[in-house]
Design an enzyme around this catalytic site. Structure first.
Site, PDB file in Angstrom:
ATOM      1  N   LYS A 229       0.831  -1.211   0.000  1.00 57.02           N
ATOM      2  CA  LYS A 229       0.000   0.000   0.000  1.00 57.02           C
ATOM      3  C   LYS A 229       0.867   1.264   0.000  1.00 57.02           C
ATOM      4  O   LYS A 229       0.335   2.380  -0.006  1.00 57.02           O
ATOM      5  CB  LYS A 229      -0.891   0.042   1.254  1.00 57.02           C
ATOM      6  CG  LYS A 229      -1.764  -1.177   1.449  1.00 57.02           C
ATOM      7  CD  LYS A 229      -2.863  -1.239   0.423  1.00 57.02           C
ATOM      8  CE  LYS A 229      -3.798  -2.403   0.686  1.00 57.02           C
ATOM      9  NZ  LYS A 229      -4.438  -2.865  -0.549  1.00 57.02           N
TER      10      LYS A 229
ATOM     11  N   LYS B 213      14.636  -6.488   5.000  1.00 54.23           N
ATOM     12  CA  LYS B 213      14.990  -5.496   6.026  1.00 54.23           C
ATOM     13  C   LYS B 213      16.398  -5.717   6.606  1.00 54.23           C
ATOM     14  O   LYS B 213      17.048  -4.765   7.025  1.00 54.23           O
ATOM     15  CB  LYS B 213      13.933  -5.478   7.139  1.00 54.23           C
ATOM     16  CG  LYS B 213      12.595  -4.903   6.642  1.00 54.23           C
ATOM     17  CD  LYS B 213      11.547  -4.798   7.731  1.00 54.23           C
ATOM     18  CE  LYS B 213      10.249  -4.266   7.136  1.00 54.23           C
ATOM     19  NZ  LYS B 213       9.181  -4.093   8.121  1.00 54.23           N
TER      20      LYS B 213
HETATM   21  P1  NDP Z   1       8.940 -12.277  10.839  1.00 53.63           P
HETATM   22  O1  NDP Z   1       8.876 -13.265   9.739  1.00 53.63           O
HETATM   23  O2  NDP Z   1      10.213 -11.527  11.067  1.00 53.63           O
HETATM   24  O3  NDP Z   1       8.603 -13.014  12.245  1.00 53.63           O
HETATM   25  C1  NDP Z   1       7.507 -13.876  12.318  1.00 53.63           C
HETATM   26  C2  NDP Z   1       7.201 -14.212  13.772  1.00 53.63           C
HETATM   27  O4  NDP Z   1       5.957 -14.887  13.810  1.00 53.63           O
HETATM   28  C3  NDP Z   1       8.221 -15.129  14.438  1.00 53.63           C
HETATM   29  O5  NDP Z   1       8.360 -14.764  15.783  1.00 53.63           O
HETATM   30  C4  NDP Z   1       7.542 -16.500  14.301  1.00 53.63           C
HETATM   31  O6  NDP Z   1       7.923 -17.409  15.317  1.00 53.63           O
HETATM   32  C5  NDP Z   1       6.102 -16.127  14.484  1.00 53.63           C
HETATM   33  N1  NDP Z   1       5.145 -17.056  13.900  1.00 53.63           N
HETATM   34  C6  NDP Z   1       4.920 -17.304  12.575  1.00 53.63           C
HETATM   35  N2  NDP Z   1       3.904 -18.175  12.411  1.00 53.63           N
HETATM   36  C7  NDP Z   1       3.479 -18.495  13.662  1.00 53.63           C
HETATM   37  C8  NDP Z   1       2.457 -19.357  14.161  1.00 53.63           C
HETATM   38  N3  NDP Z   1       1.677 -20.067  13.339  1.00 53.63           N
HETATM   39  N4  NDP Z   1       2.288 -19.428  15.498  1.00 53.63           N
HETATM   40  C9  NDP Z   1       3.060 -18.706  16.334  1.00 53.63           C
HETATM   41  N5  NDP Z   1       4.058 -17.895  15.932  1.00 53.63           N
HETATM   42  C10 NDP Z   1       4.255 -17.784  14.600  1.00 53.63           C
HETATM   43  O7  NDP Z   1       7.723 -11.280  10.614  1.00 53.63           O
HETATM   44  P2  NDP Z   1       7.651  -9.717  10.966  1.00 53.63           P
HETATM   45  O8  NDP Z   1       8.129  -9.532  12.363  1.00 53.63           O
HETATM   46  O9  NDP Z   1       8.264  -8.927   9.882  1.00 53.63           O
HETATM   47  O10 NDP Z   1       6.060  -9.448  10.864  1.00 53.63           O
HETATM   48  C11 NDP Z   1       5.202  -9.896  11.893  1.00 53.63           C
HETATM   49  C12 NDP Z   1       3.792  -9.365  11.657  1.00 53.63           C
HETATM   50  O11 NDP Z   1       3.796  -7.944  11.736  1.00 53.63           O
HETATM   51  C13 NDP Z   1       3.192  -9.696  10.277  1.00 53.63           C
HETATM   52  O12 NDP Z   1       1.825  -9.985  10.417  1.00 53.63           O
HETATM   53  C14 NDP Z   1       3.390  -8.416   9.489  1.00 53.63           C
HETATM   54  O13 NDP Z   1       2.422  -8.275   8.466  1.00 53.63           O
HETATM   55  C15 NDP Z   1       3.179  -7.380  10.591  1.00 53.63           C
HETATM   56  N6  NDP Z   1       3.825  -6.093  10.294  1.00 53.63           N
HETATM   57  C16 NDP Z   1       3.025  -4.992  10.205  1.00 53.63           C
HETATM   58  C17 NDP Z   1       3.560  -3.762   9.917  1.00 53.63           C
HETATM   59  C18 NDP Z   1       2.650  -2.590   9.827  1.00 53.63           C
HETATM   60  O14 NDP Z   1       3.112  -1.504   9.393  1.00 53.63           O
HETATM   61  N7  NDP Z   1       1.404  -2.705  10.247  1.00 53.63           N
HETATM   62  C19 NDP Z   1       5.018  -3.575   9.717  1.00 53.63           C
HETATM   63  C20 NDP Z   1       5.784  -4.795   9.874  1.00 53.63           C
HETATM   64  C21 NDP Z   1       5.190  -6.002  10.142  1.00 53.63           C
HETATM   65  P3  NDP Z   1       9.226 -18.366  15.184  1.00 53.63           P
HETATM   66  O15 NDP Z   1      10.407 -17.501  15.580  1.00 53.63           O
HETATM   67  O16 NDP Z   1       8.968 -19.452  16.118  1.00 53.63           O
HETATM   68  O17 NDP Z   1       9.283 -18.808  13.741  1.00 53.63           O
END
Ligand code: NDP
Length: 271
Positions: free
Chosen positions: A15, A65
Site C-alpha cells: 500500500k 529489512k
Molecule cells: P517475521 O517473519 O520476522 O517473524 C515472524 C514471527 O511470527 C516469528 O516470531 C515467528 O515465530 C512467528 N510465527 C509465525 N507463524 C506463527 C504461528 N503459526 N504461530 C506462532 N508464531 C508464529 O515477521 P515480521 O516480524 O516482519 O512481521 C510480523 C507481523 O507484523 C506480520 O503480520 C506483518 O504483516 C506485521 N507487520 C506490520 C507492519 C505494519 O506496518 N502494520 C510492519 C511490519 C510487520 P518463530 O520464531 O517461532 O518462527
C-alpha cells in the site's frame, strides 16, 4: 521530480505507493513513488540500479529489512537497535538507514488510539523483525513489564538480550502461565495465513487492549480470541503502516503529513 520506491518480494500487495502519493498530494510535494520487486538475493544490485537512475530514497519491506541493514553506510540508533531497516535515503555515496516501524506502532497506539503504555503490562507475541523494531520505542514509554513470547523461545531470548537492564523478559508461547496483560500485541505472522498463535484467551486482563500488527485482514483469529475473552478495544496495524510512512515522508521531505485520511481509506472493518 524526486523518485522514491518500496522494495520487497512480493511487492504487488504494498500500500506504500498509495500512501505516499496521498501524502505528496496533501502536502504539495512533487515526487514519484513506485513498487520494485527485487529478485531474492539481489537486493543490493536492485537498489544500486535505482540509485544510478536517480532514486532519492526507498522503503524496504519483507524479506529485505536485514539486507538493507547490511547495505547501508550509515545507520540510525533506531535501525541499530532493531537490527533491521525499513527506510533509506541516498545522498551521493551515502546510504542512510532508518527504522520507523516501532515509532509508527507506538504513535498509532498512544496518539491515534489513545492508549498510554506507561505502567502497563505488555505482552508481545512473536520475536521477528517487527518485534525487534518495536521494543525500544515501547520501552521508552515506560511500561511496567514487557513479555516477549515466541514459538521458538531462543529467538525471544536473543531479541530481549539488549534490554537486560530493563523489565523486558522472554518466554515460550507455552510458558505464559496465568499472567494477565493490559496490552497484547500480535507481532507473529500467523495472521497472514489465518492462523492463531498458540496462546490462551486468559492472557487478556480486564479492559485489555488487543492490537494485531497485520492489517487489512478484518477480524483475524487473534482478534477473535480477544473478542471471545471479552476484549472490546481491538485494532489492527493499518495505523502503524500509515504512521511509519509519515515518519519516512517527514525524514525525506521535511514535512509531516496528516495520516487520518489515509488510515480511513485503508481501514478494513474488524468484523
Ligand atoms: P517475521 O517473519 O520476522 O517473524 C515472524 C514471527 O511470527 C516469528 O516470531 C515467528 O515465530 C512467528 N510465527 C509465525 N507463524 C506463527 C504461528 N503459526 N504461530 C506462532 N508464531 C508464529 O515477521 P515480521 O516480524 O516482519 O512481521 C510480523 C507481523 O507484523 C506480520 O503480520 C506483518 O504483516 C506485521 N507487520 C506490520 C507492519 C505494519 O506496518 N502494520 C510492519 C511490519 C510487520 P518463530 O520464531 O517461532 O518462527
Amino acid at each position: 521530480m524526486d523518485r522514491y520506491a518500496v522494495v520487497g518480494n512480493p511487492i504487488a500487495q504494498s500500500k506504500s505507493p498509495l500512501i505516499h502519493s496521498a501524502f505528496a498530494e496533501a502536502t504539495s510535494q512533487s515526487l514519484s513513488y513506485e513498487r520494485i520487486e527485487s529478485p531474492l538475493g539481489q537486493f543490493a544490485a536492485t537498489v544500486d540500479a535505482f540509485r544510478r537512475a536517480g532514486g532519492s530514497g526507498i522503503n524496504v519491506t519483507a524479506p529485505f529489512k536485514l539486507d538493507a541493514f547490511a547495505y547501508a553506510t550509515e545507520r540510525s540508533e533506531r535501525a541499530r537497535e532493531a537490527g533491521a531497516v525499513n527506510a533509506m535515503k541516498f545522498d551521493g555515496d551515502r546510504i542512510i538507514a532508518e527504522n520507523f516501524d516501532g515509532v509508527g506502532l507506538v504513535r498509532d497506539v498512544v496518539v491515534n488510539l489513545n492508549c498510554s503504555l506507561k505502567g502497563k503490562r505488555i505482552l508481545m507475541l512473536g520475536a521477528g523483525g517487527a518485534t525487534r523494531g518495536a521494543l525500544a520505542p515501547i520501552v521508552a514509554e515506560r511500561p511496567a513489564v514487557i513479555v516477549v513470547a515466541n514459538r521458538t523461545v531462543q529467538t525471544a531470548r536473543d531479541v530481549v538480550a539488549p534490554y537486560a537492564a530493563t523489565r523486558v523478559v522472554a518466554c515460550g508461547l507455552d510458558e505464559l502461565g496465568a499472567e494477565q496483560f493490559d496490552v497484547v500485541f500480535n507481532a507473529t505472522s500467523a495472521s497472514l495465513t489465518a492462523q492463531l498463535p498458540a496462546v490462551s484467551e486468559r492472557v487478556f486482563a480486564a479492559n485489555a487492549f488487543a492490537y494485531e500488527l497485520a492489517y487489512g485482514k478484518g477480524l483475524t483469529p487473534f482478534l477473535q480470541l480477544a473478542q471471545r475473552a471479552g476484549v472490546t478495544r481491538l485494532a489492527d496495524g493499518v495505523g502503524m503502516l500509515a504512521e511509519q510512512a509519515a515518519e519516512a515522508f517527514l525524514w525525506w521531505r521535511g514535512v509531516r503529513p496528516n495520516t487520518a485520511a489515509v488510515i480511513e481509506r485503508l481501514t478494513v472493518p474488524l468484523m
